[in-house]
Write a protein that holds these residues in place. Structure first.
Motif, PDB file in Angstrom:
ATOM      1  N   ASP A   1       1.449 -38.168  47.261  1.00 36.27           N
ATOM      2  CA  ASP A   1       2.207 -38.965  48.229  1.00 36.27           C
ATOM      3  C   ASP A   1       1.541 -38.856  49.605  1.00 36.27           C
ATOM      4  O   ASP A   1       1.891 -38.003  50.418  1.00 36.27           O
ATOM      5  N   ARG A   2       0.580 -39.722  49.836  1.00 30.39           N
ATOM      6  CA  ARG A   2      -0.205 -39.678  51.071  1.00 30.39           C
ATOM      7  C   ARG A   2       0.652 -39.919  52.302  1.00 30.39           C
ATOM      8  O   ARG A   2       0.468 -39.269  53.338  1.00 30.39           O
ATOM      9  N   ASN A   3       1.590 -40.844  52.237  1.00 32.72           N
ATOM     10  CA  ASN A   3       2.415 -41.160  53.404  1.00 32.72           C
ATOM     11  C   ASN A   3       3.226 -39.956  53.867  1.00 32.72           C
ATOM     12  O   ASN A   3       3.291 -39.659  55.060  1.00 32.72           O
ATOM     13  N   ARG A   4       3.863 -39.274  52.930  1.00 28.63           N
ATOM     14  CA  ARG A   4       4.659 -38.106  53.308  1.00 28.63           C
ATOM     15  C   ARG A   4       3.777 -36.956  53.773  1.00 28.63           C
ATOM     16  O   ARG A   4       4.137 -36.221  54.697  1.00 28.63           O
ATOM     17  N   SER A   5       2.631 -36.782  53.123  1.00 31.16           N
ATOM     18  CA  SER A   5       1.748 -35.697  53.553  1.00 31.16           C
ATOM     19  C   SER A   5       1.269 -35.963  54.978  1.00 31.16           C
ATOM     20  O   SER A   5       1.267 -35.059  55.813  1.00 31.16           O
ATOM     21  N   CYS A   6       0.896 -37.191  55.270  1.00 32.15           N
ATOM     22  CA  CYS A   6       0.448 -37.529  56.624  1.00 32.15           C
ATOM     23  C   CYS A   6       1.561 -37.319  57.651  1.00 32.15           C
ATOM     24  O   CYS A   6       1.320 -36.770  58.732  1.00 32.15           O
ATOM     25  N   ALA A   7       2.755 -37.737  57.323  1.00 37.04           N
ATOM     26  CA  ALA A   7       3.875 -37.563  58.251  1.00 37.04           C
ATOM     27  C   ALA A   7       4.092 -36.087  58.567  1.00 37.04           C
ATOM     28  O   ALA A   7       4.300 -35.701  59.732  1.00 37.04           O
ATOM     29  N   ASP A   8       4.011 -35.242  57.548  1.00 41.16           N
ATOM     30  CA  ASP A   8       4.207 -33.809  57.765  1.00 41.16           C
ATOM     31  C   ASP A   8       3.047 -33.190  58.530  1.00 41.16           C
ATOM     32  O   ASP A   8       3.245 -32.339  59.398  1.00 41.16           O
ATOM     33  N   TRP A   9       1.823 -33.609  58.240  1.00 41.00           N
ATOM     34  CA  TRP A   9       0.676 -33.054  58.963  1.00 41.00           C
ATOM     35  C   TRP A   9       0.684 -33.466  60.425  1.00 41.00           C
ATOM     36  O   TRP A   9       0.355 -32.664  61.299  1.00 41.00           O
ATOM     37  N   ILE A  10       1.093 -34.690  60.701  1.00 42.70           N
ATOM     38  CA  ILE A  10       1.190 -35.133  62.090  1.00 42.70           C
ATOM     39  C   ILE A  10       2.280 -34.347  62.812  1.00 42.70           C
ATOM     40  O   ILE A  10       2.103 -33.926  63.960  1.00 42.70           O
ATOM     41  N   ALA A  11       3.399 -34.091  62.126  1.00 40.58           N
ATOM     42  CA  ALA A  11       4.456 -33.272  62.725  1.00 40.58           C
ATOM     43  C   ALA A  11       3.951 -31.850  62.983  1.00 40.58           C
ATOM     44  O   ALA A  11       4.219 -31.279  64.052  1.00 40.58           O
ATOM     45  N   ALA A  12       3.217 -31.290  62.051  1.00 38.07           N
ATOM     46  CA  ALA A  12       2.665 -29.944  62.234  1.00 38.07           C
ATOM     47  C   ALA A  12       1.769 -29.901  63.464  1.00 38.07           C
ATOM     48  O   ALA A  12       1.839 -28.962  64.275  1.00 38.07           O
ATOM     49  N   GLU A  13       0.956 -30.926  63.605  1.00 36.71           N
ATOM     50  CA  GLU A  13       0.073 -31.006  64.771  1.00 36.71           C
ATOM     51  C   GLU A  13       0.888 -31.152  66.050  1.00 36.71           C
ATOM     52  O   GLU A  13       0.624 -30.475  67.047  1.00 36.71           O
ATOM     53  N   ASP A  14       1.898 -32.005  66.030  1.00 33.17           N
ATOM     54  CA  ASP A  14       2.754 -32.214  67.200  1.00 33.17           C
ATOM     55  C   ASP A  14       3.471 -30.931  67.609  1.00 33.17           C
ATOM     56  O   ASP A  14       3.717 -30.706  68.796  1.00 33.17           O
ATOM     57  N   TYR A  15       3.803 -30.086  66.632  1.00 34.91           N
ATOM     58  CA  TYR A  15       4.511 -28.839  66.924  1.00 34.91           C
ATOM     59  C   TYR A  15       3.572 -27.665  67.171  1.00 34.91           C
ATOM     60  O   TYR A  15       4.009 -26.525  67.235  1.00 34.91           O
ATOM     61  N   GLY A  16       2.284 -27.953  67.315  1.00 33.71           N
ATOM     62  CA  GLY A  16       1.374 -26.931  67.789  1.00 33.71           C
ATOM     63  C   GLY A  16       0.417 -26.316  66.795  1.00 33.71           C
ATOM     64  O   GLY A  16      -0.344 -25.426  67.153  1.00 33.71           O
ATOM     65  N   ARG A  17       0.451 -26.763  65.557  1.00 31.18           N
ATOM     66  CA  ARG A  17      -0.518 -26.214  64.603  1.00 31.18           C
ATOM     67  C   ARG A  17      -1.909 -26.706  64.997  1.00 31.18           C
ATOM     68  O   ARG A  17      -2.127 -27.894  65.180  1.00 31.18           O
ATOM     69  N   GLU A  18      -2.828 -25.773  65.108  1.00 33.70           N
ATOM     70  CA  GLU A  18      -4.176 -26.101  65.550  1.00 33.70           C
ATOM     71  C   GLU A  18      -5.057 -26.493  64.368  1.00 33.70           C
ATOM     72  O   GLU A  18      -4.724 -26.237  63.213  1.00 33.70           O
ATOM     73  N   ASN A  19      -6.182 -27.104  64.696  1.00 28.73           N
ATOM     74  CA  ASN A  19      -7.202 -27.480  63.707  1.00 28.73           C
ATOM     75  C   ASN A  19      -6.667 -28.428  62.638  1.00 28.73           C
ATOM     76  O   ASN A  19      -6.995 -28.295  61.462  1.00 28.73           O
ATOM     77  N   MET A  20      -5.865 -29.387  63.053  1.00 27.67           N
ATOM     78  CA  MET A  20      -5.275 -30.332  62.117  1.00 27.67           C
ATOM     79  C   MET A  20      -6.062 -31.646  62.025  1.00 27.67           C
ATOM     80  O   MET A  20      -5.786 -32.471  61.167  1.00 27.67           O
ATOM     81  N   SER A  21      -7.044 -31.828  62.880  1.00 27.35           N
ATOM     82  CA  SER A  21      -7.721 -33.111  62.936  1.00 27.35           C
ATOM     83  C   SER A  21      -8.415 -33.469  61.625  1.00 27.35           C
ATOM     84  O   SER A  21      -8.524 -34.653  61.285  1.00 27.35           O
ATOM     85  N   ASP A  22      -8.849 -32.480  60.854  1.00 25.88           N
ATOM     86  CA  ASP A  22      -9.479 -32.786  59.568  1.00 25.88           C
ATOM     87  C   ASP A  22      -8.496 -33.449  58.627  1.00 25.88           C
ATOM     88  O   ASP A  22      -8.886 -34.213  57.759  1.00 25.88           O
ATOM     89  N   ARG A  23      -7.211 -33.176  58.793  1.00 27.39           N
ATOM     90  CA  ARG A  23      -6.175 -33.814  57.969  1.00 27.39           C
ATOM     91  C   ARG A  23      -5.637 -35.075  58.638  1.00 27.39           C
ATOM     92  O   ARG A  23      -5.529 -36.121  58.007  1.00 27.39           O
ATOM     93  N   THR A  24      -5.277 -34.978  59.907  1.00 22.98           N
ATOM     94  CA  THR A  24      -4.582 -36.088  60.563  1.00 22.98           C
ATOM     95  C   THR A  24      -5.500 -37.258  60.877  1.00 22.98           C
ATOM     96  O   THR A  24      -5.020 -38.384  60.965  1.00 22.98           O
ATOM     97  N   ASP A  25      -6.796 -37.023  61.052  1.00 23.89           N
ATOM     98  CA  ASP A  25      -7.712 -38.142  61.303  1.00 23.89           C
ATOM     99  C   ASP A  25      -7.693 -39.139  60.164  1.00 23.89           C
ATOM    100  O   ASP A  25      -7.856 -40.345  60.369  1.00 23.89           O
ATOM    101  N   LYS A  26      -7.487 -38.667  58.955  1.00 25.27           N
ATOM    102  CA  LYS A  26      -7.434 -39.539  57.774  1.00 25.27           C
ATOM    103  C   LYS A  26      -6.110 -40.291  57.674  1.00 25.27           C
ATOM    104  O   LYS A  26      -5.979 -41.206  56.882  1.00 25.27           O
ATOM    105  N   CYS A  27      -5.153 -39.869  58.486  1.00 22.51           N
ATOM    106  CA  CYS A  27      -3.817 -40.465  58.442  1.00 22.51           C
ATOM    107  C   CYS A  27      -3.649 -41.595  59.461  1.00 22.51           C
ATOM    108  O   CYS A  27      -2.702 -42.355  59.364  1.00 22.51           O
ATOM    109  N   ARG A  28      -4.505 -41.674  60.415  1.00 27.40           N
ATOM    110  CA  ARG A  28      -4.327 -42.634  61.506  1.00 27.40           C
ATOM    111  C   ARG A  28      -5.123 -43.885  61.258  1.00 27.40           C
ATOM    112  O   ARG A  28      -6.054 -43.977  60.610  1.00 27.40           O
TER     113      ARG A  28
END
Length: 77
Positions: A50-77
């Motif tokens: 489920d790519r949509n849900r995974s992206c939503a959660d990874w973006i939230a993780a990044e928004d809440y301060g988890r570092e080094n998320m760009s390898d995941r979130t770049d694929k979501c945008r």
């Protein structure tokens, strides 16, 4: 929330992703900015295809301060 998170992690490590998602969600329900729970839940959604849900959660993780998320979130945008 930490207890729910760690129980979720155990299920995730055993590839029981659906159950892990339930526990990560409980952790997030208690602590709505729990970046690590969002990240791990995103991994579970990803493994379940489920790519949509995974992206939503990874973006939230990044928004809440988890570092080094760009390898995941770049694929979501």
């Amino acid at each position: 929330p930490e207890a729910w998170f760690y129980i979720g992690t155990i299920h995730q490590n055993h590839k029981d992703y659906k159950t892990a998602i339930e526990y990560f969600t409980k952790a997030i329900d208690i602590k709505s900015d729990y970046a690590d729970a969002f990240y791990n839940r995103g991994l579970c959604w990803f493994y379940l295809g489920d790519r949509n849900r995974s992206c939503a959660d990874w973006i939230a993780a990044e928004d809440y301060g988890r570092e080094n998320m760009s390898d995941r979130t770049d694929k979501c945008r």
